[in-house]
Design a protein around this motif. Structure first.
Motif, PDB file in Angstrom:
ATOM      1  N   SER A  81     -71.451  74.500  53.423  1.00  0.00           N
ATOM      2  CA  SER A  81     -70.645  73.284  53.288  1.00  0.00           C
ATOM      3  C   SER A  81     -69.163  73.611  53.149  1.00  0.00           C
ATOM      4  O   SER A  81     -68.307  72.843  53.610  1.00  0.00           O
ATOM      5  N   TYR A  82     -68.851  74.734  52.541  1.00  0.00           N
ATOM      6  CA  TYR A  82     -67.438  75.106  52.396  1.00  0.00           C
ATOM      7  C   TYR A  82     -66.774  75.227  53.764  1.00  0.00           C
ATOM      8  O   TYR A  82     -65.651  74.763  53.962  1.00  0.00           O
ATOM      9  N   ASP A  83     -67.485  75.830  54.684  1.00  0.00           N
ATOM     10  CA  ASP A  83     -66.903  75.997  56.014  1.00  0.00           C
ATOM     11  C   ASP A  83     -66.700  74.659  56.715  1.00  0.00           C
ATOM     12  O   ASP A  83     -65.765  74.488  57.488  1.00  0.00           O
ATOM     13  N   PHE A  84     -67.595  73.717  56.466  1.00  0.00           N
ATOM     14  CA  PHE A  84     -67.413  72.379  57.020  1.00  0.00           C
ATOM     15  C   PHE A  84     -66.170  71.711  56.428  1.00  0.00           C
ATOM     16  O   PHE A  84     -65.428  71.008  57.113  1.00  0.00           O
ATOM     17  N   LEU A  85     -65.962  71.910  55.111  1.00  0.00           N
ATOM     18  CA  LEU A  85     -64.982  71.100  54.381  1.00  0.00           C
ATOM     19  C   LEU A  85     -63.635  71.774  54.156  1.00  0.00           C
ATOM     20  O   LEU A  85     -62.671  71.107  53.776  1.00  0.00           O
ATOM     21  N   SER A  86     -63.526  73.069  54.372  1.00  0.00           N
ATOM     22  CA  SER A  86     -62.299  73.780  54.011  1.00  0.00           C
ATOM     23  C   SER A  86     -61.096  73.358  54.847  1.00  0.00           C
ATOM     24  O   SER A  86     -59.956  73.620  54.455  1.00  0.00           O
ATOM     25  N   ARG A  87     -61.305  72.700  55.956  1.00  0.00           N
ATOM     26  CA  ARG A  87     -60.182  72.204  56.759  1.00  0.00           C
ATOM     27  C   ARG A  87     -59.356  71.183  55.980  1.00  0.00           C
ATOM     28  O   ARG A  87     -58.221  70.901  56.336  1.00  0.00           O
ATOM     29  N   TYR A  88     -59.926  70.629  54.921  1.00  0.00           N
ATOM     30  CA  TYR A  88     -59.227  69.583  54.173  1.00  0.00           C
ATOM     31  C   TYR A  88     -58.317  70.124  53.076  1.00  0.00           C
ATOM     32  O   TYR A  88     -57.737  69.340  52.321  1.00  0.00           O
ATOM     33  N   TYR A  89     -58.192  71.452  52.990  1.00  0.00           N
ATOM     34  CA  TYR A  89     -57.149  72.001  52.101  1.00  0.00           C
ATOM     35  C   TYR A  89     -55.803  71.404  52.525  1.00  0.00           C
ATOM     36  O   TYR A  89     -55.523  71.243  53.720  1.00  0.00           O
ATOM     37  N   SER A  90     -54.971  71.131  51.561  1.00  0.00           N
ATOM     38  CA  SER A  90     -53.681  70.501  51.871  1.00  0.00           C
ATOM     39  C   SER A  90     -52.822  71.388  52.764  1.00  0.00           C
ATOM     40  O   SER A  90     -51.989  70.886  53.520  1.00  0.00           O
TER      41      SER A  90
ATOM     42  N   ASP B 202     -58.301  70.415  46.899  1.00  0.00           N
ATOM     43  CA  ASP B 202     -57.974  71.847  46.884  1.00  0.00           C
ATOM     44  C   ASP B 202     -58.711  72.592  45.766  1.00  0.00           C
ATOM     45  O   ASP B 202     -59.393  73.599  46.005  1.00  0.00           O
ATOM     46  N   ASP B 203     -58.567  72.103  44.546  1.00  0.00           N
ATOM     47  CA  ASP B 203     -59.201  72.789  43.408  1.00  0.00           C
ATOM     48  C   ASP B 203     -60.721  72.733  43.504  1.00  0.00           C
ATOM     49  O   ASP B 203     -61.419  73.698  43.159  1.00  0.00           O
ATOM     50  N   LEU B 204     -61.221  71.618  43.993  1.00  0.00           N
ATOM     51  CA  LEU B 204     -62.677  71.479  44.119  1.00  0.00           C
ATOM     52  C   LEU B 204     -63.230  72.478  45.131  1.00  0.00           C
ATOM     53  O   LEU B 204     -64.295  73.079  44.912  1.00  0.00           O
ATOM     54  N   LEU B 205     -62.505  72.675  46.220  1.00  0.00           N
ATOM     55  CA  LEU B 205     -62.935  73.669  47.215  1.00  0.00           C
ATOM     56  C   LEU B 205     -62.891  75.070  46.628  1.00  0.00           C
ATOM     57  O   LEU B 205     -63.809  75.879  46.838  1.00  0.00           O
ATOM     58  N   ASN B 206     -61.849  75.374  45.898  1.00  0.00           N
ATOM     59  CA  ASN B 206     -61.743  76.697  45.277  1.00  0.00           C
ATOM     60  C   ASN B 206     -62.891  76.942  44.302  1.00  0.00           C
ATOM     61  O   ASN B 206     -63.467  78.030  44.250  1.00  0.00           O
ATOM     62  N   GLN B 207     -63.222  75.934  43.526  1.00  0.00           N
ATOM     63  CA  GLN B 207     -64.315  76.066  42.562  1.00  0.00           C
ATOM     64  C   GLN B 207     -65.654  76.260  43.281  1.00  0.00           C
ATOM     65  O   GLN B 207     -66.476  77.090  42.887  1.00  0.00           O
ATOM     66  N   ALA B 208     -65.853  75.491  44.341  1.00  0.00           N
ATOM     67  CA  ALA B 208     -67.130  75.570  45.065  1.00  0.00           C
ATOM     68  C   ALA B 208     -67.329  76.944  45.674  1.00  0.00           C
ATOM     69  O   ALA B 208     -68.445  77.472  45.713  1.00  0.00           O
ATOM     70  N   LEU B 209     -66.245  77.543  46.138  1.00  0.00           N
ATOM     71  CA  LEU B 209     -66.333  78.845  46.795  1.00  0.00           C
ATOM     72  C   LEU B 209     -66.820  79.927  45.841  1.00  0.00           C
ATOM     73  O   LEU B 209     -67.405  80.926  46.261  1.00  0.00           O
ATOM     74  N   GLN B 210     -66.571  79.740  44.542  1.00  0.00           N
ATOM     75  CA  GLN B 210     -66.898  80.788  43.580  1.00  0.00           C
ATOM     76  C   GLN B 210     -67.995  80.384  42.598  1.00  0.00           C
ATOM     77  O   GLN B 210     -68.323  81.145  41.694  1.00  0.00           O
ATOM     78  N   GLU B 211     -68.534  79.198  42.761  1.00  0.00           N
ATOM     79  CA  GLU B 211     -69.563  78.727  41.835  1.00  0.00           C
ATOM     80  C   GLU B 211     -70.925  79.308  42.218  1.00  0.00           C
ATOM     81  O   GLU B 211     -71.455  79.026  43.284  1.00  0.00           O
ATOM     82  N   LEU B 212     -71.510  80.102  41.316  1.00  0.00           N
ATOM     83  CA  LEU B 212     -72.791  80.730  41.604  1.00  0.00           C
ATOM     84  C   LEU B 212     -73.965  79.792  41.384  1.00  0.00           C
ATOM     85  O   LEU B 212     -75.027  79.976  41.984  1.00  0.00           O
ATOM     86  N   ASP B 213     -73.793  78.811  40.532  1.00  0.00           N
ATOM     87  CA  ASP B 213     -74.863  77.853  40.244  1.00  0.00           C
ATOM     88  C   ASP B 213     -74.961  76.856  41.403  1.00  0.00           C
ATOM     89  O   ASP B 213     -74.029  76.096  41.676  1.00  0.00           O
ATOM     90  N   VAL B 214     -76.108  76.861  42.074  1.00  0.00           N
ATOM     91  CA  VAL B 214     -76.272  76.034  43.273  1.00  0.00           C
ATOM     92  C   VAL B 214     -76.113  74.547  42.951  1.00  0.00           C
ATOM     93  O   VAL B 214     -75.457  73.803  43.689  1.00  0.00           O
TER      94      VAL B 214
END
Length: 508
Positions: free
Chosen positions: A417-426, A440-452
Motif C-alpha cells: 500500500s505504501y507504494d500505491f500511496l507514496s505519490r501523495y507526499y507533499s 506525510d507523517d502518516l506515510l512515514n509511520q506506515a513505512l516503519q510500523e512493524l505491527d500489521v
C-alpha cells in the motif's frame, strides 16, 4: 515512472461479483489436464499497446513489463495469490533490525548470451535501476548500499526501515540484465527468462521463442506470438476464426464468450485504481471546494457502466478493494448534484468554468470514462474540453512534465500500500500529490510500523484524508477479462502487471 498503467478491461457492481465468481470457478475448480503429445505448442495472443521498448530499467509502461517478464527474471516472484516466491534468488535472510536483506542466488542461471549470471550482475542491475535515467529510481532511493559478498550472495542495505522491502524485488522493472548488452536492450533484450525474443516488428507483432537453456521448468510452449490489434471487434473475430488463442475482452463481449463452449473467460478484479487526476497547480483546481464539487457531480455507476460495461467496483480513495489495507470511503463524496452546485457557488464559480482533460487515446477504458465525466460535469456548468493524445505523449507531457489540467488513467500493479500511496507526499514531485502535507507523517509511520494492524490503521487514515481532499477523483477498480480458446490452460492473472507464459499450454 510510477505505478502507471494501462488498464484495459471492463465490467455493474452486482453483475461483476456474479461474473467474477463464475469465472474464477472455471480456473480454480477445473482439474489441470496435461498436454497431449499432439497438442499445439504455438500460442497467439492479442495485445492493444506496443511496448515502450524492452529495456526494463528505462520505462514505466505496463505494456513493456507484460512482455519482458518472460524474457528477464527478478530475484523473487509473486503468485496470483500474492505470495512472494524464489526466482533468481533461492533464499533470502532479513537482518534482525530489518535494515538489510541478503539473497543467495541460484548457481545454474545463464543469460541468453550464454554467460553465467552472478551477484555482480545483480549489483550492476540495481545500480542502473537507481540511476538518473531510470523512471523507477525514486522507488529504490532507500537502498543505500549493494554489497557483493561472493559470486552468489549479495546484500542490500537501506537508509531507513522499510518493513515491506522484500516485495520491492518482485516487480518486473527489477529485472537482472547483463552489463555487456545494455546498450541495445530496448530492441534486443538479453535476459535469463524462459523465453527469448525472436522478432519484434513494432506496431505489428512480437514473437517469443522458448529458452531451452532455462534454469527452471521449461516452458511447454515453443513460441508465443503477440499480435497488436487495438480494435476489440477485430480481436473477437480473430478468436472466433482460430487465429488468436487469448484476447483481452471488453465487458460487452463476455456474453458472447460464455455462451459458446469453444471458449472460456478468465476474470479477476485488478490490483488497480482508475482515477481522474487533477493538477492542483491550476488556479481553479487548487480550490478544494471545486475538487469536491467535481467529485460530487460524477456518477461513478454510470462511468463504470459506460467504460467497463459494469465490470468494475466503485472506490472512494486510492487503494483497490482487493488490498488488505482497503477502507471503504465511497460514502464520503456520494453523487449529489445539488451539493456540487452549492460548493461551486461557495468557491466563487457559480457560473462554472472551462477545463481541459487530456486522455490517452490508446486506452478506450479511460477515453470512455473521460467522455462520460465530461458530460456529467456539464450539468454543473463545467465545460470539459477533451484532447485525445498518444500514449507516449501522455507519458512525457502529462506524467513527466505535468502539463495537464485533468486526465483519466489507471495506477496498478503494487504489492504494498505504501507504494500505491507514496505519490501523495507533499514533495513527491509526482504528477499528482497532496501538497498540504497531511499524509506525510502518516506515510512515514506506515513505512516503519512493524505491527500489521497498526500499519493498516495508518493506511486507512490516509485513504480518508484523500477521499476528502481529492487530489484526484477516485473512480473504480476494473476487472481483468480474458477470453481463451477452450484448450488453453495455465494462464493466470497476477497482482502486478505481468503475464507468465511459462505455465501456459494446450490440452490438444
Amino acid at each position: 515512472m510510477k505505478k502507471l498503467i494501462a488498464l484495459l478491461m471492463v465490467f455493474s457492481l452486482l453483475l461483476s461479483f456474479t461474473a467474477c465468481n463464475k469465472y474464477n470457478d472455471i480456473s480454480e475448480n477445473e482439474q489441470p489436464t496435461n498436454p497431449s503429445a499432439e497438442a499445439k505448442t504455438e500460442l497467439t495472443m492479442a495485445y492493444t499497446v506496443d511496448p515502450e521498448g524492452l529495456d526494463p530499467h528505462r520505462t514505466a509502461a505496463a505494456s513493456t513489463f507484460s512482455v519482458t517478464n518472460n524474457i528477464y527474471d527478478t530475484l523473487v516472484g509473486v503468485t496470483p495469490e500474492w505470495e512472494i516466491i524464489p526466482r533468481l534468488a533461492k533464499s533470502w535472510k532479513i537482518s534482525e533490525d530489518g535494515m538489510s536483506i541478503t539473497f543467495a542466488l541460484r548457481e545454474d542461471v545463464y543469460f541468453h548470451n550464454d554467460r553465467q549470471m552472478k551477484a555482480s550482475d545483480v549489483e550492476y542491475s540495481f545500480n542502473r535501476l537507481k540511476d538518473a535515467e531510470s523512471p523507477k529510481a525514486r522507488d529504490y532511493a532507500n537502498i543505500i548500499n549493494v554489497e557483493v559478498l561472493d559470486d552468489f550472495n549479495i546484500k542490500f542495505s537501506t537508509e531507513t526501515l522499510d518493513v515491506e522491502l522484500l516485495k520491492n524485488f518482485a516487480y518486473p522493472w527489477t529485472a537482472i540484465v547483463p552489463e555487456e548488452a545494455v546498450d541495445n536492450l530496448k530492441t534486443n533484450p538479453v535476459g535469463t527468462g524462459a523465453f527469448i525474443l525472436k522478432e519484434w516488428v513494432p506496431q505489428q507483432h512480437i514473437i517469443l521463442e522458448r529458452n531451452d537453456n532455462y534454469y527452471g521448468d521449461k516452458a511447454k510452449l515453443e513460441t508465443v506470438k503477440l499480435v497488436l490489434i487495438p480494435d476489440a471487434t477485430s480481436m473477437m473475430a480473430g478468436l472466433q476464426v482460430g487465429d488468436l488463442d487469448i484476447i483481452p475482452l471488453t465487458g460487452d463481449q463476455v456474453t458472447m464468450i460464455e455462451s459458446n463452449d469453444d471458449y472460456k473467460v478468465l476474470s479477476k478484479p485488478m490490483n488497480a485504481v482508475q482515477i481522474m487526476s487533477i493538477n492542483t497547480d491550476n488556479e481553479i483546481l487548487a480550490n478544494e471546494k471545486v475538487r469536491q464539487a467535481i467529485a460530487l457531480a460524477i456518477n461513478k455507476d454510470e462511468v463504470i457502466e459506460a467504460s467497463m460495461f459494469g465490470y468494475g467496483d466503485k472506490i472512494g480513495s486510492h487503494l483497490p478493494p482487493t488490498s488488505p489495507d482497503y477502507y471503504d470511503t465511497n460514502d464520503t463524496m456520494e453523487y449529489n448534484l445539488e451539493r456540487a452546485r452549492d460548493l461551486l457557488k461557495e468557491a466563487g464559480y457559480e457560473n462554472g468554468f472551462e477545463i481541459k482533460m487530456s486522455l490517452p487515446k490508446n486506452y478506450q477504458l479511460h477515453v470512455d470514462a473521460g467522455q462520460v465525466i465530461a458530460d456529467q460535469l456539464s450539468k454543473i456548468g463545467i465545460n470539459v474540453k477533451i484532447e485525445l493524445i498518444e500514449w507516449g505523449t501522455w507519458v512525457s507531457e502529462v506524467y513527466g512534465a505535468k502539463k495537464f489540467e485533468t486526465t483519466v488513467v489507471g495506477h496498478t500493479g503494487r504489492l504494498d500500500s505504501y507504494d500505491f500511496l507514496s505519490r501523495y507526499y507533499s514533495d513527491s514531485q509526482d504528477y499528482i500529490s497532496l501538497k498540504t502535507g497531511e499524509v506525510d507523517d502518516l506515510l512515514n509511520q506506515a513505512l516503519q510500523e512493524l505491527d500489521v494492524a497498526k500499519r493498516t490503521e495508518l493506511y486507512q487514515e490516509i485513504q480518508i484524508i484523500l477521499a476528502n481532499k481529492l487530489p484526484a477523483v477516485y473512480l473504480q477498480t476494473p476487472h481483468t477479462l480474458l477470453g481463451l480458446n477452450k484448450n488453453v490452460e495455465g494462464m493466470e492473472i497476477f497482482p502486478i502487471d505481468i503475464y507468465d507464459y511459462k505455465t501456459v499450454y494446450f490440452t490438444e
